[in-house]
Design an enzyme around this catalytic site. Structure first.
Site, PDB file in Angstrom:
ATOM      1  N   SER A 156       7.675   9.721  -8.745  1.00 42.35           N
ATOM      2  CA  SER A 156       7.714  10.139 -10.156  1.00 42.35           C
ATOM      3  C   SER A 156       6.569   9.599 -10.987  1.00 42.35           C
ATOM      4  O   SER A 156       6.370  10.028 -12.124  1.00 42.35           O
ATOM      5  CB  SER A 156       9.051   9.708 -10.790  1.00 42.35           C
ATOM      6  OG  SER A 156       9.147   8.297 -10.782  1.00 42.35           O
ATOM      7  N   ARG A 157       5.826   8.647 -10.438  1.00 38.72           N
ATOM      8  CA  ARG A 157       4.723   8.093 -11.244  1.00 38.72           C
ATOM      9  C   ARG A 157       3.678   7.444 -10.343  1.00 38.72           C
ATOM     10  O   ARG A 157       3.899   7.266  -9.138  1.00 38.72           O
ATOM     11  CB  ARG A 157       5.248   7.078 -12.254  1.00 38.72           C
ATOM     12  CG  ARG A 157       5.728   5.782 -11.622  1.00 38.72           C
ATOM     13  CD  ARG A 157       6.306   4.856 -12.681  1.00 38.72           C
ATOM     14  NE  ARG A 157       6.393   3.487 -12.205  1.00 38.72           N
ATOM     15  CZ  ARG A 157       7.340   2.631 -12.551  1.00 38.72           C
ATOM     16  NH1 ARG A 157       8.311   3.025 -13.360  1.00 38.72           N
ATOM     17  NH2 ARG A 157       7.335   1.398 -12.102  1.00 38.72           N
TER      18      ARG A 157
ATOM     19  N   VAL B  33      15.896   3.631  -2.495  1.00 35.10           N
ATOM     20  CA  VAL B  33      15.478   3.493  -1.088  1.00 35.10           C
ATOM     21  C   VAL B  33      16.123   2.293  -0.410  1.00 35.10           C
ATOM     22  O   VAL B  33      16.110   2.194   0.821  1.00 35.10           O
ATOM     23  CB  VAL B  33      13.942   3.422  -0.937  1.00 35.10           C
ATOM     24  CG1 VAL B  33      13.270   4.673  -1.465  1.00 35.10           C
ATOM     25  CG2 VAL B  33      13.365   2.156  -1.568  1.00 35.10           C
TER      26      VAL B  33
ATOM     27  N   ASN C 114       6.469   4.879  -0.294  1.00 41.34           N
ATOM     28  CA  ASN C 114       5.635   4.369  -1.390  1.00 41.34           C
ATOM     29  C   ASN C 114       6.411   3.456  -2.335  1.00 41.34           C
ATOM     30  O   ASN C 114       5.797   2.652  -3.042  1.00 41.34           O
ATOM     31  CB  ASN C 114       5.059   5.563  -2.164  1.00 41.34           C
ATOM     32  CG  ASN C 114       4.407   5.157  -3.466  1.00 41.34           C
ATOM     33  OD1 ASN C 114       3.384   4.489  -3.471  1.00 41.34           O
ATOM     34  ND2 ASN C 114       5.011   5.545  -4.593  1.00 41.34           N
TER      35      ASN C 114
ATOM     36  N   SER D  28      -0.223  -3.136   0.723  1.00 42.40           N
ATOM     37  CA  SER D  28      -1.032  -3.684  -0.376  1.00 42.40           C
ATOM     38  C   SER D  28      -2.100  -4.597   0.190  1.00 42.40           C
ATOM     39  O   SER D  28      -1.906  -5.199   1.259  1.00 42.40           O
ATOM     40  CB  SER D  28      -0.141  -4.490  -1.333  1.00 42.40           C
ATOM     41  OG  SER D  28      -0.938  -5.211  -2.258  1.00 42.40           O
TER      42      SER D  28
ATOM     43  N   TYR E  19       6.253 -11.138  -2.130  1.00 45.59           N
ATOM     44  CA  TYR E  19       5.666  -9.789  -2.157  1.00 45.59           C
ATOM     45  C   TYR E  19       4.663  -9.644  -1.009  1.00 45.59           C
ATOM     46  O   TYR E  19       4.668  -8.644  -0.293  1.00 45.59           O
ATOM     47  CB  TYR E  19       4.987  -9.556  -3.504  1.00 45.59           C
ATOM     48  CG  TYR E  19       4.341  -8.195  -3.673  1.00 45.59           C
ATOM     49  CD1 TYR E  19       5.092  -7.022  -3.602  1.00 45.59           C
ATOM     50  CD2 TYR E  19       2.974  -8.077  -3.909  1.00 45.59           C
ATOM     51  CE1 TYR E  19       4.494  -5.774  -3.771  1.00 45.59           C
ATOM     52  CE2 TYR E  19       2.372  -6.834  -4.082  1.00 45.59           C
ATOM     53  CZ  TYR E  19       3.135  -5.697  -4.008  1.00 45.59           C
ATOM     54  OH  TYR E  19       2.542  -4.456  -4.167  1.00 45.59           O
TER      55      TYR E  19
ATOM     56  N   LYS F 217       4.890  -6.917   2.094  1.00 47.95           N
ATOM     57  CA  LYS F 217       3.823  -5.938   2.365  1.00 47.95           C
ATOM     58  C   LYS F 217       3.190  -6.191   3.734  1.00 47.95           C
ATOM     59  O   LYS F 217       2.761  -5.248   4.413  1.00 47.95           O
ATOM     60  CB  LYS F 217       2.773  -5.985   1.248  1.00 47.95           C
ATOM     61  CG  LYS F 217       3.279  -5.433  -0.090  1.00 47.95           C
ATOM     62  CD  LYS F 217       3.781  -3.995   0.026  1.00 47.95           C
ATOM     63  CE  LYS F 217       3.965  -3.317  -1.320  1.00 47.95           C
ATOM     64  NZ  LYS F 217       4.527  -1.954  -1.189  1.00 47.95           N
TER      65      LYS F 217
END
Ligand SMILES: NC(=O)c1ccc[n+]([C@@H]2O[C@H](COP(=O)([O-])OP(=O)(O)OC[C@H]3O[C@@H](n4cnc5c(N)ncnc54)[C@H](OP(=O)(O)O)[C@@H]3O)[C@@H](O)[C@H]2O)c1
Length: 255
Positions: free
Chosen positions: A17-18, A67, A93, A145, A161, A165
């Site tokens: 959506s973005r 998700v 994503n 990332s 994070y 990733k």
């Protein structure tokens, strides 16, 4: 004219959506793909992206799904397959970060970050693989990332994070080996600093200046820079690439 052609194929893009997801959905449509646009919270934004997909002359399906909820992801994959009659490409994503340092990370926060980034990928790939295995063809793309490669983030140094990733990159390599003989490729895209909309607009000037000084190409990335890599990895021209972590970062990090 040379063009990446995905005519007749069907894709799912999570968090479509973005930002990077929206740009990827539209770029895939422009290349010829029907696209299932997944979102979690902003239905209107997802519908707008679906409108852009349809404006390219392709079919679009909008599906709300968290998700981190495997059952919801499985249902979304079934719905996309029923709607499009096939599923060729998945782009995992959806992502979430945390600013909590290691010595303070609570189990719940660790689980939230890993559930969205890693379990979301597992749920999507697991649900899509039976059809891809039967077709002996497929493209699985994870948005990781630069942080998963370098361990470094400009604004939110966060081992959790980075760990999530990096876990994606491990999954990509392992799964690429598992399904390579079936004509299915599995790759990661590792964006650097990607500015889109208001993203990173609030970054302190000194952080931005420091980031730019480390990017040889002299600019931050755009969502379209990442979408271009997604379309390439989805294309026939990338059929001999698998297990790759494609750095799309302006030279910020070079492996
Ligand atoms: N922008 C960058 O500089 C950059 C750099 C490296 C990597 N990345 C990665 O690229 C991906 C996209 O980043 P972005 O900057 O375009 O978007 P973003 O601002 O990081 O937003 C994350 C997206 O993921 C969605 N999402 C979060 N939790 C979800 C869930 N449980 N289920 C479904 N969707 C969920 C969000 O939707 P809701 O708002 O509806 O929750 C949102 O669309 C992420 O994986 C991110 O980690 C981004």
């Amino acid at each position: 004219m040379f063009a990446l052609d995905l005519t007749g194929r069907a894709a799912i893009v999570t968090a479509g959506s973005r930002g990077i997801g929206a740009a990827s959905a539209v770029a895939l449509a422009r290349a010829g793909c029907d696209v299932c646009v997944n979102y979690r919270a902003d239905a209107a934004a997802a519908e707008a992206v679906a409108g852009a997909v349809r404006a390219e002359g392709r079919r679009a399906l909008v599906v709300q799904a968290d998700v981190a909820d495997s059952a919801a992801v499985t249902a979304m994959v079934s719905q996309a397959q029923e709607t499009f009659g096939r599923l060729d490409i998945i782009v995992s994503n959806a992502g979430a970060g945390t600013k909590v340092p290691m010595h303070e990370i609570a189990d719940e926060e660790y689980r939230r970050v890993f559930d969205i980034n890693v379990k979301g990928f597992v749920a999507l790939a697991r649900a899509a693989l039976p059809a891809m295995r039967a077709a002996k063809s497929g493209r699985i793309i994870a948005i990781s990332s630069v942080v998963g490669r370098s361990g470094k983030a400009f604004m939110s140094p966060s081992p959790t994070y980075a760990g999530a990733k990096a876990a994606l990159i491990g999954y990509v390599r392992g799964l690429a080996r598992e399904v390579g003989g079936l004509g299915i490729t599995v790759n990661a895209v590792c964006p650097g600093w990607v500015d889109w909309g208001s993203k990173h607009a609030a970054a302190p000037a000194e952080v931005r200046a420091s980031a730019l000084s480390q990017i040889p190409l002299g600019r931050t990335g755009t969502a379209e820079d990442i979408a271009n890599a997604v379309v390439f990895l989805a294309s026939d021209q990338a059929s001999y690439l698998t297990g790759v972590s494609l750095d799309v970062n302006g030279g910020l990090y070079m492996a």
